[in-house]
Write an enzyme that holds these catalytic residues in place. Structure first.
Site, PDB file in Angstrom:
ATOM      1  N   CYS A 103      27.241 -39.496  32.497  1.00 40.09           N
ATOM      2  CA  CYS A 103      28.576 -39.560  31.922  1.00 40.09           C
ATOM      3  C   CYS A 103      29.362 -40.733  32.515  1.00 40.09           C
ATOM      4  CB  CYS A 103      29.315 -38.250  32.169  1.00 40.09           C
ATOM      5  SG  CYS A 103      30.876 -38.101  31.276  1.00 40.09           S
ATOM      6  N   CYS A 200      30.412 -29.288  32.313  1.00 35.18           N
ATOM      7  CA  CYS A 200      31.486 -28.956  31.376  1.00 35.18           C
ATOM      8  C   CYS A 200      30.994 -28.354  30.063  1.00 35.18           C
ATOM      9  CB  CYS A 200      32.346 -30.191  31.115  1.00 35.18           C
ATOM     10  SG  CYS A 200      31.473 -31.583  30.344  1.00 35.18           S
TER      11      CYS A 200
END
Length: 366
Positions: A103, A200
């Protein structure tokens, strides 16, 4: 730096909130932005602490408090392509991925830097606990943050080297309690917000998420030294190197660890603790934050987040990858995780740990 434009990545957490406030106080022209990753059909218990609709609301409120504009940027497609898809692909390959590294590398410090340039910003700033050191010659290095409990350099080894001069870390030289104090002093609504701990996009346990997305496939668990079948499994994706609990082996009185995963033959190999020690590692997909010729022969390497770095010797290094020999053998070095290189506190780069080449027993044909 009065007037310099900076795009501040705001997640709705206290660190990025204080980052925006400090930049504004320092005289930068700050633009707040949050990257939207959650899909329209967001599942319960996903994207709840960070990168969520509620977090976006809080980030926008903080931007109002600080007095800076705020934009919500749509990166759902990029997140699915660069993060969620490869996460599952790696498990299917018998590897253990770290989606936070991907990410930061492929989304935050690639896509976001591009967006900053489109908006006429010289810098991108984040709330990472990383120290930015600018040398006399104008070159920039990343060093471990001053709060050892919060240092996040491990996740940033893949940052493009040419982007280093344009990335700021205003809280990198602070400890977490001080960051919360500043947030409270400024009355920021995120001052007491709890930290995000989980992946997440994964609701609950990683194994449950993997089981939902990857098909089960029954296979054998074998002893690494003899090839003997000592159990059965429903897929190599449900195991990690070093694991000793939940193996369901026939001989339950013996302590054994997962030593090797082979999705090609659908085999989980187990052995003793000593069988899970690595003398060194090979890494692929390398990224260096210095000239390759300057890479020291003796380095420190960190093979998991939250573990101490260990001394190692560089056996070989090129643009594609590197090979290291540990000063002392290391337990359960997991393919797919990151091997991150340091010289003291300085981040040198890293790569993805490749499969451990070892000689397997020759099995008799059925």
């Amino acid at each position: 730096m009065s007037g310099e434009r900076v795009l501040c990545a705001m997640s709705g957490g206290v660190d990025s909130s204080v980052t925006a406030a400090l930049l504004k106080d320092a005289g930068y022209t700050v633009i707040g932005a949050m990257m939207r990753f959650w899909p329209d059909g967001k599942r319960v218990d996903t994207f709840d602490t960070c990168c969520s609709p509620d977090a976006a609301y809080e980030a926008r409120r903080v931007a109002e408090q600080v007095g800076v504009p705020f934009y919500l940027l749509d990166y759902r497609e990029q997140f699915q392509r660069h993060i969620v898809g490869p996460f599952l692909d790696e498990y299917a390959r018998g590897r253990t991925p770290n989606p936070c590294v991907n990410c930061n590398t492929k989304v935050k410090f690639d896509e976001l830097v591009k967006k900053a340039r489109m908006l006429g910003c010289r810098y991108v700033a984040t709330g990472h606990y990383v120290k930015r050191v600018e040398r006399e010659d104008g070159s920039v290095e990343f060093h471990r943050g001053d709060d050892p409990r919060k240092d996040q350099t491990y996740f940033l080894w893949g940052t493009p080297r040419d982007a280093l001069p344009y990335i700021l870390f205003p809280v990198g030289e602070m400890e977490k309690p001080r960051v919360r104090e500043i947030a409270a002093e400024k009355g920021l609504l995120t001052a007491r917000k709890p930290e995000s701990q989980n992946i997440c996009f994964v609701p609950g346990k990683v194994q449950d998420y993997v089981a939902e997305h990857l098909p089960q496939s029954q296979g054998f668990i074998r002893e690494i030294r003899t090839g003997e079948v000592v159990g059965e499994h429903l897929g190599t994706q449900f195991y990690t190197l070093g694991q000793k609990k939940g193996l369901g082996l026939y001989q339950t009185h013996r302590v054994r660890h997962v030593v090797h995963l082979d999705p090609g033959t659908n085999t989980v190999w187990v052995g003793d603790y000593e069988d899970c020690l690595w003398a060194g590692l090979k890494a692929e997909g390398a990224n260096y934050l210095l000239d390759l010729a300057e890479l020291p022969r003796e380095v420190e390497v960190q093979v998991r987040y939250r573990t101490k770095p260990v001394r190692a010797t560089v056996i070989h290094a090129d643009e594609q990858g590197f090979e290291l020999r540990f000063e002392e053998p290391q337990f359960a070095v997991a393919p797919g995780q990151s091997a991150v290189l340091y010289a003291g506190t300085r981040l040198l780069g890293g790569g993805l740990i490749a499969d451990h080449a070892r000689e397997l027993p020759v099995l008799a044909e059925a």
